[in-house]
Design an enzyme around this catalytic site. Structure first.
Site, mmCIF file in Angstrom:
data_model
loop_
_atom_site.group_PDB
_atom_site.id
_atom_site.type_symbol
_atom_site.label_atom_id
_atom_site.label_comp_id
_atom_site.label_asym_id
_atom_site.label_seq_id
_atom_site.Cartn_x
_atom_site.Cartn_y
_atom_site.Cartn_z
ATOM 1 N N ASP A 196 0.853 -1.195 0.000
ATOM 2 C CA ASP A 196 0.000 0.000 0.000
ATOM 3 C C ASP A 196 0.889 1.246 0.000
ATOM 4 O OD1 ASP A 196 -3.216 0.504 1.062
ATOM 5 O OD2 ASP A 196 -1.818 2.190 1.006
ATOM 6 N N VAL A 236 -12.527 3.155 -0.884
ATOM 7 C CA VAL A 236 -12.130 4.301 -1.711
ATOM 8 C C VAL A 236 -11.858 3.846 -3.150
ATOM 9 C CG1 VAL A 236 -10.374 6.089 -2.045
ATOM 10 C CG2 VAL A 236 -11.232 5.594 0.266
ATOM 11 N N HIS A 294 -10.253 -5.449 -2.832
ATOM 12 C CA HIS A 294 -8.916 -5.692 -2.279
ATOM 13 C C HIS A 294 -9.017 -6.078 -0.817
ATOM 14 C CE1 HIS A 294 -9.923 -1.411 -2.166
ATOM 15 N NE2 HIS A 294 -9.293 -1.352 -1.008
ATOM 16 N N HIS A 344 -6.807 -5.839 2.641
ATOM 17 C CA HIS A 344 -5.641 -5.220 3.282
ATOM 18 C C HIS A 344 -5.052 -6.207 4.286
ATOM 19 C CE1 HIS A 344 -6.810 -0.829 2.501
ATOM 20 N NE2 HIS A 344 -7.973 -1.418 2.326
#
Ligand code: 5GP
Ligand code: ZN
Length: 138
Positions: A29, A93, A98, A100
């Protein structure tokens, strides 16, 4: 399609890759909330859990399992948060699914998983469970 993560998968936008297979791509990230914060995405575009094919989702989760083990060995965190946000109301967002991986250490000050425990209304809890069970049976 104008999707940041599709462009990362294709290499059009650079990323710091950590893993790739037929269905999955994983990269660091760019705004890490802790050391080792990384993202696992399906190569085939899907905005959320509601659009992704089950096989792609399982591939993402399988890669997540492997990457969590690798992060544990590499960084020896005290814990790991897995986060997967769906929809703007859930603070998603980037609209390409995805997961994390956020490594955690005691006293790291990251507040992502802190919420106040307030006892629920059992009647409401039972009612909601009934509605979900009803949909599962279809
Ligand atoms: P979301 O709130 O959608 O779950 O989180 C999106 C994540 O994508 C954020 O943690 C953000 O830092 C990360 N991100 C957004 N744009 C980029 C980018 O261009 N490169 C990388 N590596 N990460 C990004
Ligand atoms: Zn995409």
């Amino acid at each position: 399609m104008d999707c940041i993560f599709c462009k990362i998968v294709s290499g059009e936008i650079p990323s710091v890759k950590v893993y790739e297979d037929d269905r999955v791509f994983a990269f660091m990230d760019i705004n890490p909330i802790n050391e080792g914060h990384l993202l696992i995405v399906p190569k085939a575009h899907a905005a959320t859990i509601h659009e992704i094919a089950e096989a792609d989702f399982l591939a993402v989760m399988s890669a997540t399992h492997k990457l969590a083990a690798a992060v544990k060995k590499a960084l020896n965190p005290d814990g790991i948060n897995l986060l997967q946000l769906n929809g703007k109301a859930a603070n998603q967002v980037v609209p390409h699914l995805h997961v994390h991986i956020v490594p955690r250490w005691f006293g790291d000050g990251v507040t992502v998983s802190q919420w106040e425990l307030v006892a629920g209304d059992m009647e409401k809890i039972q009612g909601v469970a009934e509605r979900v069970r009803g949909e599962m049976g279809k």
